[in-house]
Write an enzyme that holds these catalytic residues in place. Structure first.
Site, PDB file in Angstrom:
ATOM      1  N   HIS A  42       0.844  -1.199   0.000  1.00 29.61           N
ATOM      2  CA  HIS A  42       0.000   0.000   0.000  1.00 29.61           C
ATOM      3  C   HIS A  42       0.876   1.244   0.000  1.00 29.61           C
ATOM      4  CE1 HIS A  42       0.836  -1.113   4.169  1.00 29.61           C
ATOM      5  NE2 HIS A  42       0.795   0.177   4.445  1.00 29.61           N
ATOM      6  N   HIS A  45       0.959   5.263   1.098  1.00 24.25           N
ATOM      7  CA  HIS A  45       0.334   6.314   1.899  1.00 24.25           C
ATOM      8  C   HIS A  45       0.314   7.610   1.088  1.00 24.25           C
ATOM      9  CE1 HIS A  45       0.657   4.317   5.939  1.00 24.25           C
ATOM     10  NE2 HIS A  45       1.570   3.614   5.282  1.00 24.25           N
TER      11      HIS A  45
HETATM   12  P1  5GP Z   1       2.164   0.599   7.307  1.00 23.06           P
HETATM   13  O1  5GP Z   1       2.637   0.835   8.703  1.00 23.06           O
HETATM   14  O2  5GP Z   1       2.072  -0.885   6.998  1.00 23.06           O
HETATM   15  O3  5GP Z   1       2.919   1.365   6.256  1.00 23.06           O
HETATM   16  O4  5GP Z   1       0.713   1.203   7.254  1.00 23.06           O
HETATM   17  C1  5GP Z   1      -0.416   0.499   7.654  1.00 23.06           C
HETATM   18  C2  5GP Z   1      -1.511   1.513   7.860  1.00 23.06           C
HETATM   19  O5  5GP Z   1      -2.741   0.824   7.871  1.00 23.06           O
HETATM   20  C3  5GP Z   1      -1.404   2.267   9.186  1.00 23.06           C
HETATM   21  O6  5GP Z   1      -1.256   3.663   8.918  1.00 23.06           O
HETATM   22  C4  5GP Z   1      -2.720   1.950   9.899  1.00 23.06           C
HETATM   23  O7  5GP Z   1      -3.286   3.049  10.558  1.00 23.06           O
HETATM   24  C5  5GP Z   1      -3.601   1.461   8.764  1.00 23.06           C
HETATM   25  N1  5GP Z   1      -4.604   0.477   9.161  1.00 23.06           N
HETATM   26  C6  5GP Z   1      -4.411  -0.628   9.944  1.00 23.06           C
HETATM   27  N2  5GP Z   1      -5.557  -1.307  10.086  1.00 23.06           N
HETATM   28  C7  5GP Z   1      -6.511  -0.644   9.377  1.00 23.06           C
HETATM   29  C8  5GP Z   1      -7.902  -0.865   9.143  1.00 23.06           C
HETATM   30  O8  5GP Z   1      -8.513  -1.817   9.616  1.00 23.06           O
HETATM   31  N3  5GP Z   1      -8.534   0.047   8.347  1.00 23.06           N
HETATM   32  C9  5GP Z   1      -7.883   1.118   7.800  1.00 23.06           C
HETATM   33  N4  5GP Z   1      -8.614   1.953   7.045  1.00 23.06           N
HETATM   34  N5  5GP Z   1      -6.576   1.360   8.004  1.00 23.06           N
HETATM   35  C10 5GP Z   1      -5.887   0.488   8.786  1.00 23.06           C
END
Ligand code: 5GP
Length: 137
Positions: free
Chosen positions: A98, A100
């Site tokens: 994903h 951001h």
């Molecule tokens: P990462 O740390 O893997 O780059 O980002 C994961 C993101 O997913 C985090 O910013 C977190 O807030 C978001 N996230 C985790 N669980 C959920 C969820 O159930 N729904 C949504 N919309 N975002 C989520």
């Protein structure tokens, strides 16, 4: 076990959808770093940018760019951070690729680069360049 984004894509968990097509889904991040913080992901499961096929990668970044443009045009963002974390070591918490898209509104909030270390003199820079270019396809 399915990751949380696969469950969102399959409709098992609700989300605030920003954009959807056959290959890509964009949703609001559950924890809004800033107002409008959005996650753009492929519907097919890939763990991170490292194993995502280029055709899919291009589709994800195309949507990320369009959302970033809309944040400037419609939310009043003065700038946007577009970033992806690959693997736990880099802060990835959900193992489903994903991107951001984080609109920025205020001056002085800084960027997302990790603090620069002064490595001057400690590295053989041409060797570093050679290793990276050797590993590129
Ligand atoms: P990462 O740390 O893997 O780059 O980002 C994961 C993101 O997913 C985090 O910013 C977190 O807030 C978001 N996230 C985790 N669980 C959920 C969820 O159930 N729904 C949504 N919309 N975002 C989520």
């Amino acid at each position: 076990m399915k990751d949380v984004f696969c469950r969102i894509i399959e409709g098992e968990i609700p989300s605030n959808k920003v954009y959807e097509d056959d290959d890509v889904l964009a949703i609001l991040d559950i924890s809004q770093a800033t107002r409008g913080h959005t996650l753009v992901m492929p519907k097919a499961h890939y763990e991170s940018i490292l194993d995502t096929p280029k055709a899919i990668l291009h589709k994800v970044y195309d949507v990320a760019q369009r959302i970033a443009q809309a944040m400037v045009a419609e939310l009043g963002a003065k700038g946007v951070n577009i970033l992806t974390n690959a693997k736990e070591m880099a802060g990835q918490t959900v193992p489903h690729f994903h991107v951001h898209v984080i609109p920025r509104y205020m001056a002085g909030e800084g960027g997302f680069m990790i603090e620069m270390k002064n490595n001057e003199g400690k590295e053989d820079l041409p060797l570093l360049v050679a290793k990276i270019t050797h590993g590129m396809d």
